[in-house]
Design a protein around this motif. Structure first.
Motif, mmCIF file in Angstrom:
data_model
loop_
_atom_site.group_PDB
_atom_site.id
_atom_site.type_symbol
_atom_site.label_atom_id
_atom_site.label_comp_id
_atom_site.label_asym_id
_atom_site.label_seq_id
_atom_site.Cartn_x
_atom_site.Cartn_y
_atom_site.Cartn_z
ATOM 1 N N ALA A 107 0.850 -1.341 0.070
ATOM 2 C CA ALA A 107 -0.098 0.118 -0.061
ATOM 3 C C ALA A 107 0.714 1.135 -0.036
ATOM 4 C CB ALA A 107 -0.893 -0.116 1.386
ATOM 5 N N LEU A 108 2.107 1.204 0.672
ATOM 6 C CA LEU A 108 2.857 2.376 0.527
ATOM 7 C C LEU A 108 4.089 2.566 -0.504
ATOM 8 C CD1 LEU A 108 3.839 2.395 4.249
ATOM 9 C CD2 LEU A 108 2.157 3.978 3.283
ATOM 10 N N LEU A 109 4.031 1.257 -1.240
ATOM 11 C CA LEU A 109 4.726 1.498 -2.461
ATOM 12 C C LEU A 109 4.873 2.640 -3.479
ATOM 13 C CD1 LEU A 109 5.639 -2.199 -3.702
ATOM 14 C CD2 LEU A 109 7.280 -0.549 -2.473
ATOM 15 N N PRO A 110 3.822 2.761 -3.997
ATOM 16 C CA PRO A 110 3.656 4.076 -4.552
ATOM 17 C C PRO A 110 4.436 5.331 -4.048
ATOM 18 C CG PRO A 110 1.500 2.924 -4.780
ATOM 19 C CD PRO A 110 2.406 2.490 -3.634
ATOM 20 N N SER A 157 7.934 7.195 -4.879
ATOM 21 C CA SER A 157 7.588 8.390 -5.732
ATOM 22 C C SER A 157 8.745 9.459 -5.907
ATOM 23 C CB SER A 157 6.277 8.921 -5.238
ATOM 24 O OG SER A 157 6.765 9.597 -3.733
ATOM 25 N N ASP A 158 8.700 10.410 -6.745
ATOM 26 C CA ASP A 158 9.720 11.211 -7.132
ATOM 27 C C ASP A 158 9.740 12.196 -5.942
ATOM 28 O OD1 ASP A 158 10.052 10.398 -9.546
ATOM 29 O OD2 ASP A 158 8.845 11.715 -10.735
ATOM 30 N N GLY A 159 8.879 12.938 -5.328
ATOM 31 C CA GLY A 159 8.915 13.712 -4.256
ATOM 32 C C GLY A 159 9.372 13.018 -2.929
ATOM 33 N N TYR A 160 8.981 12.053 -2.573
ATOM 34 C CA TYR A 160 9.484 11.342 -1.530
ATOM 35 C C TYR A 160 11.028 11.109 -1.484
ATOM 36 C CZ TYR A 160 10.003 7.655 2.143
ATOM 37 O OH TYR A 160 10.582 6.976 2.993
ATOM 38 N N GLU A 172 3.724 9.302 3.595
ATOM 39 C CA GLU A 172 2.487 9.817 3.909
ATOM 40 C C GLU A 172 2.443 10.342 5.524
ATOM 41 O OE1 GLU A 172 -0.332 6.737 3.003
ATOM 42 O OE2 GLU A 172 0.578 6.592 1.240
ATOM 43 N N GLY A 173 3.499 10.887 5.816
ATOM 44 C CA GLY A 173 3.479 11.613 7.308
ATOM 45 C C GLY A 173 3.667 10.350 8.414
ATOM 46 N N ARG A 174 3.745 9.095 8.183
ATOM 47 C CA ARG A 174 3.554 7.944 9.117
ATOM 48 C C ARG A 174 5.239 7.906 9.817
ATOM 49 N NH1 ARG A 174 -0.522 4.311 8.071
ATOM 50 N NH2 ARG A 174 -1.544 4.821 5.895
ATOM 51 N N GLU A 175 4.956 7.792 11.060
ATOM 52 C CA GLU A 175 6.190 7.605 11.809
ATOM 53 C C GLU A 175 6.667 6.225 11.733
ATOM 54 O OE1 GLU A 175 8.079 9.839 13.424
ATOM 55 O OE2 GLU A 175 6.775 11.297 12.460
ATOM 56 N N PRO A 176 8.073 5.905 11.314
ATOM 57 C CA PRO A 176 8.497 4.875 11.318
ATOM 58 C C PRO A 176 8.469 3.987 12.648
ATOM 59 C CG PRO A 176 10.316 6.329 11.137
ATOM 60 C CD PRO A 176 8.939 7.243 11.262
#
Length: 605
Positions: A332-335, A339-342, A364-368
């Motif tokens: 779900a997070l792969l895009p 991504s270019d921005g990330y 997506e702002g998620r904390e690792p």
């Protein structure tokens, strides 16, 4: 450029694998009229026989296939954690901090056999007997083993003789380990495949394969595997444990197809297995690169530094976000992760000096969230820093006396005259992973050692979920057409060595006007261990880089001036790559294989 061997070229078929007998067996299948998938299956079963320290039938195999004119697919031969493999059982009831590196507690549901059968059923043309005959012959009549087989057995001799006596029966007959130049046999394995053929026999090819799959899941093979899992077995914890694998676990699992994870780079499309593997780390390393016109000169210190630092960032994200067990797993997070921005923001973290930190991002702002072990290792907490990570030679298995092993895997690539292409990385079920099942002639695997015993991580040990694997075959498309299949053994190093190989092919093609597969394989290689390892005891070496001594001295000194902790290894110690290719413009096929280890070979015509 000097190469150890030529890049083979032809039009009929090409095979590359980590063992010459597997390569030639696959080629024999092509010569008899089989296709790339028939050939790959035959090679896979031969690899179980001739590289038993690197893979076995009860291990696992991810496969990427590209049917001629069709869409690339991933065939997942990675089994899941059994229903009883819970964190509460391992940590709470057994008092373990890590899944042991050996023994039945580390056994996932075996995945390799069913994946090979599914590939043969859906894409092959040969019968089960036609693809198994090579493996049966080498197991029954014998083969001359490579040196590493006997060396591995000698490492665990005491364990075999004192505890794993069924393994001693196979690998220490008369007290003598397998020796190069002498025939070594595994009659129990040959008898297993002969009995399988007899019980699965049917006039219809596909039904015969289905019968074989059922025998594996619920017949005599399943019964023997479950019985072995329930035997108390000494493992790396220093205690005898029984496993969690049951008949229901075996009966309820089968290999599956899925779409590959992909990334487009400079006219190429790279295909990998999804977030349950480390495959997307390869794609993310590409995404972290600046535009091609801004890349440093190939092979320069600046180029190597850029790749090392990008790898650290991708592997930190692997640790935080890849897996099969989280509420929001890597698919779900792969895009976002690609991504270019990330990746532009992540690329900005790469400085002139080597980083010694583990720096996962926040897609997506998620904390690792990292495991307690990873946090302890990354912070250099006493007793946790650099735990058990070998400095060099990671392309061959590093085996402790208790059987703990890292980096041991096989690989096979095939392309046929019709344009079918396949890459497979079989592993697990090693002779040093678990005792040999006496009725079968091969052991269970230990892939669960890659899962964490902490809750709510992408790679937490979770019943019914796949442990994140290091196995990562590759498929490359050019302008949308499959053109190259490649891969390597090497555990956590696989997607480092493969990236270096691919960039060597792609960047130098503009100069050469062709793909120099052998030159790219032979080029001096390197790896780093600046992230938690996937194998027990899960150590890391912050800032480390291990290079081949063939790397130019000025590059090595420049890397050291940038703060890298450089270890200079043997001249041919980094990488064990295989590759095949097809030029869609001409139909010319090509292949190359790694000279390191003196056993990988490409064949074809």
């Amino acid at each position: 450029m000097f190469t150890t061997r030529p890049t083979l070229q032809g039009t009929f078929g090409m095979v590359s694998s980590t063992h010459y007998l597997a390569s030639q067996s696959a080629m024999a299948v092509l010569e008899e009229g089989g296709n790339a998938y028939d050939a790959a299956v035959a090679a896979g079963f031969v690899l179980h026989v001739v590289e038993p320290h690197l893979n076995g039938p009860a291990g696992e195999v991810p496969i990427i296939l590209a049917p001629a004119g069709g869409t690339p697919q991933v065939l997942c031969g990675q089994g899941v954690a059994p229903a009883g493999a819970t964190i509460a059982h391992y940590r709470g009831e057994l008092g373990l901090e890590l899944v042991p590196g050996t023994g039945p507690l580390a056994a996932a549901v075996p995945g390799a056999f069913d994946a090979w059968m599914l590939l043969l059923r859906d894409h092959g043309t040969r019968t089960l007997a036609e693809v198994l005959k090579y493996a049966i012959g080498y197991a029954e009549d014998g083969h001359a083993p490579v040196e590493r087989v006997g060396e591995t057995v000698e490492t665990v001799r005491e364990l075999f003789e004192a505890e794993w006596t069924s393994s001693a029966d196979v690998y220490l007959p008369g007290g003598r380990s397998p020796q190069p130049g002498e025939l070594f046999r595994n009659p129990a394995l040959a008898a297993t495949w002969r009995r399988l053929l007899a019980e699965a026999a049917h006039d219809d090819r596909e039904q015969e394969i289905e019968n074989a799959r059922e025998i594996w899941r619920a017949g005599f093979i399943a019964e023997a595997l479950v019985a072995q899992a329930q035997r108390p077995t000494m493992d790396t914890s220093g205690t005898r444990h029984t496993g969690t694998l049951t008949a229901a676990d075996l009966a309820g699992w089968q290999a599956t197809y899925e779409a590959p994870a992909t990334y487009d780079w400079n006219g190429w499309t790279l295909c990998k297995a999804g977030g349950w593997s480390q495959g997307p780390a390869f794609l993310q390393q590409l995404a972290l690169l600046p535009p091609v016109e801004e890349l440093p000169a190939y092979g320069s210190a600046e180029y190597v530094h850029l790749l090392i630092e990008g790898c650290k960032l991708a592997m930190a994200d692997r640790e935080a976000w890849y897996g099969d067990a989280a509420e929001v797993p890597a698919p779900a997070l792969l895009p976002t992760l690609l991504s270019d921005g990330y990746n532009a923001a992540r690329r900005a973290l790469i400085g002139e000096k080597a980083s010694y930190e583990l720096r996962p991002g926040s897609p997506e702002g998620r904390e690792p969230k990292l495991s307690r072990q990873a946090l302890a290792v990354a912070s250099g907490e006493p007793g946790f820093d650099a735990m058990g990570v070998p400095a060099a030679g990671a392309g061959e298995p590093t085996v402790a006396e208790d059987g703990a092993t890292r980096g041991d895997t096989c690989h096979v690539d095939v392309v046929d005259r019709w344009g079918n292409m396949v890459a497979a990385t079989p592993s697990g079920g090693w002779l040093q992973s678990n005792p040999v099942v006496p009725e079968l002639g091969f052991p269970l695997g230990t892939r669960l050692q890659m899962a964490w015993l902490d809750e709510d991580l992408p790679n937490s040990l979770t019943p019914g979920r796949r442990p994140r694997t290091t196995l990562t075959p590759s498929l490359a498309l050019k302008d949308g057409v499959p053109v190259m299949a490649f891969g390597t053994p090497g555990g956590d190093q696989q997607d480092q060595w493969q990236l270096h190989f691919f960039l060597s092919v792609a960047l130098r093609a503009a100069v050469r006007g062709s793909w120099d597969l052998q030159g790219a394989i032979d080029a001096p290689n390197w790896h780093n261990d600046s992230f938690p390892g996937s194998f027990y005891p899960r150590g890391m070496r912050p800032g480390s880089v291990t290079v081949e001594s063939r790397m130019p001295a000025d590059v090595i000194e420049d890397l050291r001036s940038r703060g890298h902790d450089v270890t200079v290894g043997d001249p041919w110690s980094e990488g064990r790559l295989c590759a095949v290719a097809r030029d869609p413009r001409t139909g010319v096929l090509s292949a190359a294989a790694n000279p390191r280890g003196m056993q990988g070979y490409a064949v074809g015509r």
